[in-house]
Design a protein around this motif. Sequence first.
Motif, PDB file in Angstrom:
ATOM      1  N   PRO A  34       0.808  -1.221   0.000  1.00 62.30           N
ATOM      2  CA  PRO A  34       0.000   0.000   0.000  1.00 62.30           C
ATOM      3  C   PRO A  34       0.845   1.276   0.000  1.00 62.30           C
ATOM      4  CG  PRO A  34       0.078  -0.908   2.205  1.00 62.30           C
ATOM      5  CD  PRO A  34       0.850  -1.864   1.327  1.00 62.30           C
ATOM      6  N   ALA A  35       2.136   1.117   0.134  1.00 64.96           N
ATOM      7  CA  ALA A  35       2.970   2.309   0.307  1.00 64.96           C
ATOM      8  C   ALA A  35       4.018   2.490  -0.794  1.00 64.96           C
ATOM      9  CB  ALA A  35       3.657   2.254   1.674  1.00 64.96           C
ATOM     10  N   ASP A  36       3.865   1.740  -1.864  1.00 66.78           N
ATOM     11  CA  ASP A  36       4.815   1.847  -2.985  1.00 66.78           C
ATOM     12  C   ASP A  36       6.273   1.698  -2.560  1.00 66.78           C
ATOM     13  OD1 ASP A  36       2.776   2.171  -4.808  1.00 66.78           O
ATOM     14  OD2 ASP A  36       2.819   4.358  -4.708  1.00 66.78           O
ATOM     15  N   VAL A  37       6.485   0.771  -1.670  1.00 69.06           N
ATOM     16  CA  VAL A  37       7.849   0.540  -1.186  1.00 69.06           C
ATOM     17  C   VAL A  37       8.643  -0.293  -2.202  1.00 69.06           C
ATOM     18  CG1 VAL A  37       9.197  -0.579   0.644  1.00 69.06           C
ATOM     19  CG2 VAL A  37       7.098   0.681   1.208  1.00 69.06           C
ATOM     20  N   LEU A  38       7.898  -1.117  -2.929  1.00 64.41           N
ATOM     21  CA  LEU A  38       8.560  -2.075  -3.814  1.00 64.41           C
ATOM     22  C   LEU A  38       8.313  -1.739  -5.276  1.00 64.41           C
ATOM     23  CD1 LEU A  38       7.291  -5.172  -1.824  1.00 64.41           C
ATOM     24  CD2 LEU A  38       9.461  -3.985  -1.509  1.00 64.41           C
ATOM     25  N   GLU A  39       9.230  -2.174  -6.098  1.00 56.49           N
ATOM     26  CA  GLU A  39       9.142  -1.881  -7.526  1.00 56.49           C
ATOM     27  C   GLU A  39       9.774  -3.034  -8.296  1.00 56.49           C
ATOM     28  OE1 GLU A  39       9.972   2.413  -8.580  1.00 56.49           O
ATOM     29  OE2 GLU A  39      11.530   1.421  -9.783  1.00 56.49           O
ATOM     30  N   MET A  40       9.296  -3.250  -9.502  1.00 59.39           N
ATOM     31  CA  MET A  40       9.935  -4.259 -10.335  1.00 59.39           C
ATOM     32  C   MET A  40      11.072  -3.620 -11.122  1.00 59.39           C
ATOM     33  SD  MET A  40       8.286  -6.921  -9.547  1.00 59.39           S
ATOM     34  CE  MET A  40       9.073  -8.075 -10.691  1.00 59.39           C
ATOM     35  N   GLN A  41      12.203  -4.257 -11.083  1.00 57.41           N
ATOM     36  CA  GLN A  41      13.341  -3.799 -11.890  1.00 57.41           C
ATOM     37  C   GLN A  41      14.011  -5.036 -12.470  1.00 57.41           C
ATOM     38  OE1 GLN A  41      16.059  -1.233  -9.736  1.00 57.41           O
ATOM     39  NE2 GLN A  41      14.440   0.233  -9.238  1.00 57.41           N
ATOM     40  N   ASP A  42      14.108  -5.073 -13.771  1.00 58.07           N
ATOM     41  CA  ASP A  42      14.716  -6.226 -14.448  1.00 58.07           C
ATOM     42  C   ASP A  42      14.088  -7.544 -13.993  1.00 58.07           C
ATOM     43  OD1 ASP A  42      16.453  -4.563 -15.841  1.00 58.07           O
ATOM     44  OD2 ASP A  42      17.918  -4.597 -14.216  1.00 58.07           O
ATOM     45  N   ASP A  43      12.749  -7.554 -13.907  1.00 54.01           N
ATOM     46  CA  ASP A  43      12.008  -8.770 -13.549  1.00 54.01           C
ATOM     47  C   ASP A  43      12.281  -9.282 -12.149  1.00 54.01           C
ATOM     48  OD1 ASP A  43      10.650  -8.872 -15.960  1.00 54.01           O
ATOM     49  OD2 ASP A  43      12.257  -9.998 -16.931  1.00 54.01           O
ATOM     50  N   LYS A  44      12.740  -8.399 -11.288  1.00 53.97           N
ATOM     51  CA  LYS A  44      12.894  -8.759  -9.872  1.00 53.97           C
ATOM     52  C   LYS A  44      12.290  -7.633  -9.046  1.00 53.97           C
ATOM     53  CE  LYS A  44      15.657 -12.386 -10.448  1.00 53.97           C
ATOM     54  NZ  LYS A  44      15.312 -13.742 -10.032  1.00 53.97           N
ATOM     55  N   ALA A  45      11.726  -8.007  -7.906  1.00 54.35           N
ATOM     56  CA  ALA A  45      11.221  -6.982  -7.010  1.00 54.35           C
ATOM     57  C   ALA A  45      12.395  -6.393  -6.234  1.00 54.35           C
ATOM     58  CB  ALA A  45      10.209  -7.588  -6.046  1.00 54.35           C
ATOM     59  N   VAL A  46      12.386  -5.081  -6.126  1.00 52.49           N
ATOM     60  CA  VAL A  46      13.436  -4.415  -5.351  1.00 52.49           C
ATOM     61  C   VAL A  46      12.799  -3.408  -4.399  1.00 52.49           C
ATOM     62  CG1 VAL A  46      15.304  -4.678  -7.052  1.00 52.49           C
ATOM     63  CG2 VAL A  46      13.800  -2.685  -7.160  1.00 52.49           C
ATOM     64  N   VAL A  47      13.503  -3.102  -3.345  1.00 50.34           N
ATOM     65  CA  VAL A  47      13.035  -2.135  -2.355  1.00 50.34           C
ATOM     66  C   VAL A  47      13.494  -0.751  -2.792  1.00 50.34           C
ATOM     67  CG1 VAL A  47      13.125  -1.461   0.074  1.00 50.34           C
ATOM     68  CG2 VAL A  47      13.241  -3.878  -0.556  1.00 50.34           C
ATOM     69  N   VAL A  48      12.541   0.139  -3.015  1.00 47.11           N
ATOM     70  CA  VAL A  48      12.913   1.477  -3.484  1.00 47.11           C
ATOM     71  C   VAL A  48      12.522   2.583  -2.501  1.00 47.11           C
ATOM     72  CG1 VAL A  48      12.944   0.958  -5.955  1.00 47.11           C
ATOM     73  CG2 VAL A  48      10.789   1.617  -4.863  1.00 47.11           C
ATOM     74  N   ASN A  49      11.659   2.262  -1.559  1.00 49.12           N
ATOM     75  CA  ASN A  49      11.127   3.292  -0.662  1.00 49.12           C
ATOM     76  C   ASN A  49      10.992   2.765   0.752  1.00 49.12           C
ATOM     77  OD1 ASN A  49      10.526   5.887  -1.468  1.00 49.12           O
ATOM     78  ND2 ASN A  49       8.795   5.219  -2.727  1.00 49.12           N
ATOM     79  N   GLU A  50      12.058   2.224   1.260  1.00 50.66           N
ATOM     80  CA  GLU A  50      11.968   1.542   2.549  1.00 50.66           C
ATOM     81  C   GLU A  50      11.399   2.436   3.654  1.00 50.66           C
ATOM     82  OE1 GLU A  50      15.637   0.106   4.585  1.00 50.66           O
ATOM     83  OE2 GLU A  50      14.621  -1.803   4.352  1.00 50.66           O
ATOM     84  N   ASP A  51      11.716   3.727   3.585  1.00 47.20           N
ATOM     85  CA  ASP A  51      11.251   4.659   4.615  1.00 47.20           C
ATOM     86  C   ASP A  51       9.733   4.716   4.718  1.00 47.20           C
ATOM     87  OD1 ASP A  51      13.882   5.137   4.832  1.00 47.20           O
ATOM     88  OD2 ASP A  51      13.822   7.238   4.210  1.00 47.20           O
ATOM     89  N   GLU A  52       9.059   4.379   3.626  1.00 42.12           N
ATOM     90  CA  GLU A  52       7.606   4.472   3.602  1.00 42.12           C
ATOM     91  C   GLU A  52       6.924   3.214   4.125  1.00 42.12           C
ATOM     92  OE1 GLU A  52       6.004   7.237   2.611  1.00 42.12           O
ATOM     93  OE2 GLU A  52       7.975   8.156   2.414  1.00 42.12           O
TER      94      GLU A  52
END
Length: 73
Positions: A34-52
Amino acid sequence: MFVQHYSHEEAIMPKITIDEEKCIGCGECVDVCPADVLEMQDDKAVVVNEDECLECESCVETCEQDAITLEVD
Ligand code: SF4
Ligand code: SF4
């Protein structure tokens, strides 16, 4: 003598880890967060917004590969 113990000066932050060896790139965790913490990059999930991160554990529960770990200090 002063002995340095664990410092709690930093804000308590959740720690989301995604094991890219286990991740199959299904994107479920990205959709469920719900907080857009994760994102797909090169077909893998990565953490992009851990603070949220809200520590809701939805991503952990959703991931059938057990690729996501949430550590709360
Ligand atoms: S739910 Fe698990 S397997 Fe699917 S993209 Fe997220 S981390 Fe990868
Ligand atoms: S615990 Fe919740 S807020 Fe944090 S990354 Fe997972 S789904 Fe997003």
